[in-house]
Design an enzyme around this catalytic site. Structure first.
Site, PDB file in Angstrom:
ATOM      1  N   CYS A 124       1.207  -1.506   0.072  1.00  0.00           N
ATOM      2  CA  CYS A 124       0.268   0.057  -0.032  1.00  0.00           C
ATOM      3  C   CYS A 124       0.258   1.067   0.022  1.00  0.00           C
ATOM      4  O   CYS A 124       1.576   1.829  -0.847  1.00  0.00           O
ATOM      5  CB  CYS A 124      -1.349   0.108   1.101  1.00  0.00           C
ATOM      6  SG  CYS A 124      -2.431   1.005   0.914  1.00  0.00           S
TER       7      CYS A 124
ATOM      8  N   HIS B 143      -3.778  -5.656   1.256  1.00  0.00           N
ATOM      9  CA  HIS B 143      -3.095  -6.253   3.401  1.00  0.00           C
ATOM     10  C   HIS B 143      -4.392  -7.118   3.271  1.00  0.00           C
ATOM     11  O   HIS B 143      -4.310  -7.816   2.499  1.00  0.00           O
ATOM     12  CB  HIS B 143      -3.815  -5.156   3.688  1.00  0.00           C
ATOM     13  CG  HIS B 143      -3.456  -3.239   3.371  1.00  0.00           C
ATOM     14  ND1 HIS B 143      -3.127  -2.964   3.951  1.00  0.00           N
ATOM     15  CD2 HIS B 143      -4.208  -2.503   2.940  1.00  0.00           C
ATOM     16  CE1 HIS B 143      -2.276  -1.623   4.078  1.00  0.00           C
ATOM     17  NE2 HIS B 143      -2.994  -1.193   3.018  1.00  0.00           N
TER      18      HIS B 143
END
Length: 253
Positions: free
Chosen positions: A94, A190
């Site tokens: 991310c 994630h």
């Protein structure tokens, strides 16, 4: 006894959505095979010697935290890039993914990146949030995770980490997610990523062992019953599993 040293960069600032769990996954999957694992957390403004590292994790953070990290990354930019070009193993998630690029243009300012990958990210008001299923050409098993990002990452000529079968990916429109470059996996996934995808974890571990010990490495398989169950649950719920696997097989024939 073989040993790998894992560097966790700025866990005090970059640790959204359980990214720290990737470190635990690296550690346990090495220990279960009798390989020593040393984890070194590098906090803000710590000096980093990439020559002693076999794996690097750069996790996710908010725009504010990424801006803070940027000042520290500038100090290690050259060494980090040299590590990557020398086939150093990196998992960037991310915010870490975005920071490997040229820049991230937020709603208010532009955050300078490391320029390790020739990519860039631009913020849009609608966040891309959902579970995601990928078909990665490296693996027969799909890759699953959870995405939650406002940035749209444009990867140019880079090879994507995977094709999106469910989810939104880099831009919500391209149909692809993440980047593969040398021994770098950069991704928005994630979850954390690795416990749900032991095949991805073992791939990175094997690359690190090969780089360090100069020999072909195939890790002994582990039972992974719960890990596969978690992966299969997401694949079955959010995509046509048979189609995903069929498309994966095509890539190997």
């Amino acid at each position: 006894m073989k040993k790998l040293t894992i560097g966790h960069l700025y866990p005090d600032l970059l640790n959204l959505y359980g990214d720290r769990g990737n470190i635990q996954c690296f550690r346990k999957r090495l220990e279960w095979r009798g390989i020593e694992a040393e984890v070194i957390p590098f906090l803000s403004d710590d000096s980093i010697d990439f020559e002693v590292l076999d794996i690097v994790l750069l996790g996710g953070g908010s725009d504010r935290e990424q801006e803070l990290v940027c000042q520290y990354l500038k100090k290690i930019k050259h060494d980090f890039k040299s590590y990557v070009e020398d086939d150093g193993v990196v998992l960037a998630v991310c915010g870490g993914y975005q920071l490997l690029g040229n820049y991230y243009k937020t709603e208010k300012k532009t955050i300078e990146g490391l320029e390790i990958l020739d990519i860039y990210t631009e913020w849009e008001p609608e966040r891309l949030i959902r579970n995601i299923v990928l078909n990665c050409p490296l693996f027969e098993t799909p890759v699953v995770g959870f995405e939650n990002h406002g940035g749209r990452t444009y990867i140019g000529d880079h090879t994507p980490f995977g094709k999106v079968f469910f989810g939104l990916g880099n831009t919500g429109k391209s149909g692809y997610e993440g980047v593969l470059y040398k021994n770098v996996i950069a991704t928005y996934l994630h979850g954390p990523l690795l416990p749900k995808n032991p095949h991805v974890c073992d791939y990175l571990l094997e690359k690190a062992l090969e780089r360090k010990y100069g020999e072909g490495v195939r890790l002994e398989p582990l039972p992974d019953k719960l890990e596969h169950k978690a992966n299969n649950y997401i694949v079955s719920r959010y995509s046509d599993k048979k189609y995903v696997l069929k498309e994966t097989i095509k890539r190997y024939t």
